[in-house]
Design a protein around this motif. Structure first.
Motif, PDB file in Angstrom:
ATOM      1  N   LEU A 170       0.855  -1.184   0.000  1.00  0.00           N
ATOM      2  CA  LEU A 170       0.000   0.000   0.000  1.00  0.00           C
ATOM      3  C   LEU A 170       0.894   1.238   0.000  1.00  0.00           C
ATOM      4  O   LEU A 170       1.656   1.473   0.940  1.00  0.00           O
ATOM      5  CB  LEU A 170      -0.914   0.008   1.226  1.00  0.00           C
ATOM      6  CG  LEU A 170      -1.741   1.273   1.475  1.00  0.00           C
ATOM      7  CD1 LEU A 170      -2.621   1.606   0.283  1.00  0.00           C
ATOM      8  CD2 LEU A 170      -2.586   1.128   2.736  1.00  0.00           C
ATOM      9  N   ASN A 208       1.014   5.237   0.044  1.00  0.00           N
ATOM     10  CA  ASN A 208       0.233   6.429   0.352  1.00  0.00           C
ATOM     11  C   ASN A 208       0.973   7.668  -0.145  1.00  0.00           C
ATOM     12  O   ASN A 208       2.164   7.832   0.106  1.00  0.00           O
ATOM     13  CB  ASN A 208       0.010   6.537   1.865  1.00  0.00           C
ATOM     14  CG  ASN A 208      -0.708   7.812   2.239  1.00  0.00           C
ATOM     15  OD1 ASN A 208      -1.725   8.153   1.642  1.00  0.00           O
ATOM     16  ND2 ASN A 208      -0.181   8.532   3.217  1.00  0.00           N
ATOM     17  N   TYR A 226      -3.294   5.528   8.464  1.00  0.00           N
ATOM     18  CA  TYR A 226      -3.227   4.076   8.554  1.00  0.00           C
ATOM     19  C   TYR A 226      -2.434   3.672   9.789  1.00  0.00           C
ATOM     20  O   TYR A 226      -1.573   4.410  10.270  1.00  0.00           O
ATOM     21  CB  TYR A 226      -2.537   3.494   7.317  1.00  0.00           C
ATOM     22  CG  TYR A 226      -3.273   3.732   6.018  1.00  0.00           C
ATOM     23  CD1 TYR A 226      -4.401   2.989   5.687  1.00  0.00           C
ATOM     24  CD2 TYR A 226      -2.827   4.693   5.113  1.00  0.00           C
ATOM     25  CE1 TYR A 226      -5.064   3.199   4.492  1.00  0.00           C
ATOM     26  CE2 TYR A 226      -3.486   4.915   3.916  1.00  0.00           C
ATOM     27  CZ  TYR A 226      -4.610   4.167   3.608  1.00  0.00           C
ATOM     28  OH  TYR A 226      -5.266   4.375   2.434  1.00  0.00           O
ATOM     29  N   PRO A 229       0.159   1.007  10.354  1.00  0.00           N
ATOM     30  CA  PRO A 229       0.965  -0.001   9.647  1.00  0.00           C
ATOM     31  C   PRO A 229       1.028  -1.346  10.360  1.00  0.00           C
ATOM     32  O   PRO A 229       1.023  -2.397   9.716  1.00  0.00           O
ATOM     33  CB  PRO A 229       2.345   0.655   9.557  1.00  0.00           C
ATOM     34  CG  PRO A 229       2.064   2.124   9.604  1.00  0.00           C
ATOM     35  CD  PRO A 229       0.914   2.252  10.556  1.00  0.00           C
ATOM     36  N   MET A 266      -2.101  -3.195   9.787  1.00  0.00           N
ATOM     37  CA  MET A 266      -2.148  -3.630   8.398  1.00  0.00           C
ATOM     38  C   MET A 266      -1.412  -4.949   8.188  1.00  0.00           C
ATOM     39  O   MET A 266      -1.793  -5.771   7.350  1.00  0.00           O
ATOM     40  CB  MET A 266      -1.545  -2.562   7.485  1.00  0.00           C
ATOM     41  CG  MET A 266      -2.368  -1.305   7.380  1.00  0.00           C
ATOM     42  SD  MET A 266      -3.787  -1.561   6.301  1.00  0.00           S
ATOM     43  CE  MET A 266      -4.382   0.112   6.141  1.00  0.00           C
ATOM     44  N   TYR A 278       3.336  -1.250   4.123  1.00  0.00           N
ATOM     45  CA  TYR A 278       2.972   0.159   3.962  1.00  0.00           C
ATOM     46  C   TYR A 278       4.177   1.007   3.607  1.00  0.00           C
ATOM     47  O   TYR A 278       5.263   0.848   4.163  1.00  0.00           O
ATOM     48  CB  TYR A 278       2.362   0.657   5.273  1.00  0.00           C
ATOM     49  CG  TYR A 278       1.895   2.085   5.259  1.00  0.00           C
ATOM     50  CD1 TYR A 278       0.690   2.439   4.685  1.00  0.00           C
ATOM     51  CD2 TYR A 278       2.682   3.086   5.832  1.00  0.00           C
ATOM     52  CE1 TYR A 278       0.259   3.755   4.676  1.00  0.00           C
ATOM     53  CE2 TYR A 278       2.265   4.404   5.831  1.00  0.00           C
ATOM     54  CZ  TYR A 278       1.048   4.730   5.258  1.00  0.00           C
ATOM     55  OH  TYR A 278       0.639   6.038   5.249  1.00  0.00           O
TER      56      TYR A 278
END
Length: 318
Positions: free
Chosen positions: A42, A44, A52, A54, A57, A64
């Motif tokens: 992902l 950003n 987010y 991380p 995630m 990330y």
């Protein structure tokens, strides 16, 4: 790109600041249908109020990376991330101010391929952005596979929002979510003309709505008759037995207009003067046309009469 080289699908998620991109992705990555065996990267590209986590995630196989400076978002940087993370899938939360077209034109790392473009929209602020940053929104939505309107309420003209996207990108999927992330099913029965009349009379100001709704909902028009005013666009094919009665539509700004209309079969088409205005009464059909490269709306002219130009030439979609 050969099919065996398309190993890493790339999903581009864009939209204006605070349009719900982060919330959409944070929710999506936690769903069972999103899970794959390989890691998801992902990326950003902007800083918003939502952030987010991380570490959270990682539980869903998401790695990330922040690249929030435009000059850093380069082909070289993406190649570095590919070597570092070896992703099986890439999701990019993309800043639209960097130009979606610029991303579409980028050379991606070997094996990466742009699979889907999604635009998120805060429905409560859409009209403001349309009035002030329309050209940027058109660029975002022109090649989008899906436009997701969130934070929808009953007082918003959602059918008009849908039409404004469809004229730019007819094949785009458009979805609406309410404040609880529940999908809203819109039935666009609120067209400003009588669909049950012996002849559907389309006023000049309603041509844009008619154009979009006919493409989206052919079943409710098939076999019916319609009456409208349009300008003649003739085929380059000599003696073609059809023409296109249509209007100019402003898709972005006054400098960005396009002619919109559908084929009209008419035996006397060769004698029609290019660019003149006519009143058309026609039966609506749906059939294959070479100019469409597939099936689409086709008018079978019952009457074509010369007329004057409308007071307002440009078409709008609300």
């Amino acid at each position: 790109m050969a099919e065996n080289d398309m190993r890493v699908p790339v999903y581009l998620i864009t939209g204006f600041l605070e349009s719900g991109k982060t919330s959409f992705l944070d929710y999506t990555v936690r769903q069972d249908y999103f899970q794959i065996d390989e890691p998801t990267l992902l990326i950003n590209t902007e800083e918003g109020e939502e952030e987010y986590d991380p570490k959270a995630m990682l539980k869903y196989g998401v790695l990330y990376a922040d690249v929030t400076e435009q000059e850093e978002f380069t082909e070289k940087k993406l190649a570095e991330l590919d070597r570092k993370y070896h992703p099986g899938r890439v999701v990019i939360e993309y800043n639209p101010l960097w130009s979606v077209k610029a991303f579409e034109d980028m050379k991606l790392p070997k094996g990466w391929w742009l699979m889907q473009e999604i635009v998120t929209v805060d429905a409560s602020t859409f009209q403001i952005y349309q009035n002030n940053m329309k050209s940027l929104f058109v660029e975002m939505s022109r090649n989008a596979d899906m436009v997701l309107f969130n934070r929808c309420t009953d007082d918003l003209p959602l059918a008009n929002f849908r039409r404004s996207i469809k004229v730019v990108n007819p094949g785009c999927e458009i979805m609406f979510e309410d404040m609880d992330r529940e999908v809203i099913d819109i039935f666009e029965d609120s067209v400003p003309y009588d669909l049950n009349a012996p002849v559907i009379d389309v006023e000049d100001m309603d041509y844009g709505i008619f154009y979009v709704d006919l493409r989206d909902n052919p079943k409710r028009y098939l076999g019916k008759k319609a009456h409208f005013r349009g300008r003649i666009l003739k085929s380059k094919q000599e003696n073609a037995p059809y023409f296109v009665p249509g209007r100019m539509a402003m898709t972005c700004c006054a400098e960005d207009t396009q002619f919109i209309g559908y084929v009209c079969e008419y035996k006397d088409s060769p004698s029609l003067p290019m660019g003149e205005w006519v009143e058309v009464t026609a039966e609506i059909q749906w059939k294959y046309m070479k100019v469409y490269k597939g099936k689409g709306p086709v008018f079978r002219a019952l009457s074509v009469k010369p007329t004057t130009a409308p007071e307002q030439d440009l078409v709008y979609f609300s």
